[in-house]
Design a protein around this motif. Sequence first.
Motif, mmCIF file in Angstrom:
data_model
loop_
_atom_site.group_PDB
_atom_site.id
_atom_site.type_symbol
_atom_site.label_atom_id
_atom_site.label_comp_id
_atom_site.label_asym_id
_atom_site.label_seq_id
_atom_site.Cartn_x
_atom_site.Cartn_y
_atom_site.Cartn_z
ATOM 1 N N GLU A 58 49.743 54.010 34.893
ATOM 2 C CA GLU A 58 50.367 53.778 36.358
ATOM 3 C C GLU A 58 49.354 54.037 37.482
ATOM 4 O OE1 GLU A 58 53.864 56.057 37.298
ATOM 5 O OE2 GLU A 58 54.865 55.392 35.601
ATOM 6 N N VAL A 59 48.118 54.590 37.188
ATOM 7 C CA VAL A 59 46.857 55.026 37.960
ATOM 8 C C VAL A 59 46.375 53.683 37.955
ATOM 9 C CG1 VAL A 59 45.086 56.100 37.569
ATOM 10 C CG2 VAL A 59 47.579 57.708 37.721
ATOM 11 N N LEU A 64 43.451 48.937 40.446
ATOM 12 C CA LEU A 64 43.292 48.006 39.400
ATOM 13 C C LEU A 64 43.898 46.478 41.117
ATOM 14 C CD1 LEU A 64 43.458 47.117 35.773
ATOM 15 C CD2 LEU A 64 41.308 47.450 37.742
ATOM 16 N N GLN A 65 45.603 46.884 41.785
ATOM 17 C CA GLN A 65 45.583 46.021 42.419
ATOM 18 C C GLN A 65 45.175 46.294 43.949
ATOM 19 O OE1 GLN A 65 50.214 47.655 41.499
ATOM 20 N NE2 GLN A 65 50.113 45.465 40.112
ATOM 21 N N ARG A 66 44.844 47.570 44.210
ATOM 22 C CA ARG A 66 43.632 47.815 45.111
ATOM 23 C C ARG A 66 42.311 47.042 45.067
ATOM 24 N NH1 ARG A 66 44.279 54.175 46.267
ATOM 25 N NH2 ARG A 66 46.888 54.009 46.323
ATOM 26 N N GLY A 67 42.207 46.469 44.838
ATOM 27 C CA GLY A 67 40.372 45.771 44.419
ATOM 28 C C GLY A 67 39.877 47.171 43.456
ATOM 29 N N ASP A 68 39.621 48.665 43.017
ATOM 30 C CA ASP A 68 38.792 49.534 42.587
ATOM 31 C C ASP A 68 38.918 48.918 41.051
ATOM 32 O OD1 ASP A 68 39.011 50.906 44.639
ATOM 33 O OD2 ASP A 68 40.670 52.437 44.037
ATOM 34 N N LYS A 79 38.481 45.968 35.294
ATOM 35 C CA LYS A 79 38.289 45.641 36.829
ATOM 36 C C LYS A 79 39.261 44.409 37.029
ATOM 37 C CE LYS A 79 33.832 43.319 37.003
ATOM 38 N NZ LYS A 79 32.439 43.048 37.635
ATOM 39 N N LEU A 80 39.487 43.975 37.696
ATOM 40 C CA LEU A 80 39.999 42.506 37.786
ATOM 41 C C LEU A 80 39.350 41.735 38.110
ATOM 42 C CD1 LEU A 80 43.761 43.409 39.348
ATOM 43 C CD2 LEU A 80 43.431 42.553 37.022
ATOM 44 N N GLU A 81 39.413 40.154 37.941
ATOM 45 C CA GLU A 81 38.903 39.489 38.680
ATOM 46 C C GLU A 81 39.456 37.893 38.863
ATOM 47 O OE1 GLU A 81 36.096 38.096 36.344
ATOM 48 O OE2 GLU A 81 34.450 40.159 36.648
ATOM 49 N N ARG A 103 42.500 37.843 35.913
ATOM 50 C CA ARG A 103 42.309 38.558 34.991
ATOM 51 C C ARG A 103 41.484 39.444 35.032
ATOM 52 N NH1 ARG A 103 36.908 36.506 32.902
ATOM 53 N NH2 ARG A 103 35.976 35.670 34.108
ATOM 54 N N ILE A 104 41.909 40.548 33.465
ATOM 55 C CA ILE A 104 41.495 41.872 34.103
ATOM 56 C C ILE A 104 40.160 41.046 33.204
ATOM 57 C CG2 ILE A 104 42.262 42.826 31.273
ATOM 58 C CD1 ILE A 104 42.484 45.354 33.292
ATOM 59 N N HIS A 105 39.014 42.699 33.441
ATOM 60 C CA HIS A 105 37.508 42.178 32.985
ATOM 61 C C HIS A 105 37.416 43.448 32.199
ATOM 62 C CE1 HIS A 105 33.519 40.234 32.956
ATOM 63 N NE2 HIS A 105 33.378 41.849 31.804
ATOM 64 N N PHE A 106 36.887 43.691 30.934
ATOM 65 C CA PHE A 106 36.690 45.266 30.201
ATOM 66 C C PHE A 106 35.229 45.189 29.997
ATOM 67 C CE2 PHE A 106 36.211 47.593 25.996
ATOM 68 C CZ PHE A 106 36.337 48.323 27.029
ATOM 69 N N LEU A 107 34.125 45.713 30.356
ATOM 70 C CA LEU A 107 32.979 45.848 30.210
ATOM 71 C C LEU A 107 33.201 47.273 29.316
ATOM 72 C CD1 LEU A 107 31.724 45.571 33.483
ATOM 73 C CD2 LEU A 107 31.456 44.021 31.481
#
Length: 128
Positions: A58-59, A64-68, A79-81, A103-107
């Motif tokens: 949830e957190v 991510l939806q806020r752009g963080d 992060k979301l792209e 899409r979600i980007h995972f580093l």
Amino acid sequence: MKYRIVKENKPTLKNYGRYKAVAVHHQTIDTAQVCQEIQDNCSLKKSDVVAVLTELSEVITRHLQRGDRVRLKDLGLLKLEIESDKVDTPEEFDVRKHIRNFRIHFLPESRKGHQELYENIQLKKVDG
């Protein structure tokens, strides 16, 4: 990690007709199994792990939806792209028309250019 060799079949791509390796995934590990394995490896009860993972989900989603960006120690950065169409001028861009998807980007976590996630991967070719 298992892989197979496939031919690129999208005519619009520059590598059309060439061959590449793709990962083969045989199973999906769900939350229940993750919780069980964590319980087996530490002093937490499965119900505690479920509560933490639920809240974590949830957190992370909210941020991510806020752009963080969300950095999880020893795991990596999420992060979301935005996937969007290209236009010739900024004035042409219409958010309702040109945003195609997210899409979600995972580093993976990196220490001095070294990513532990990619260590000790053993590759095995599968047929088909």
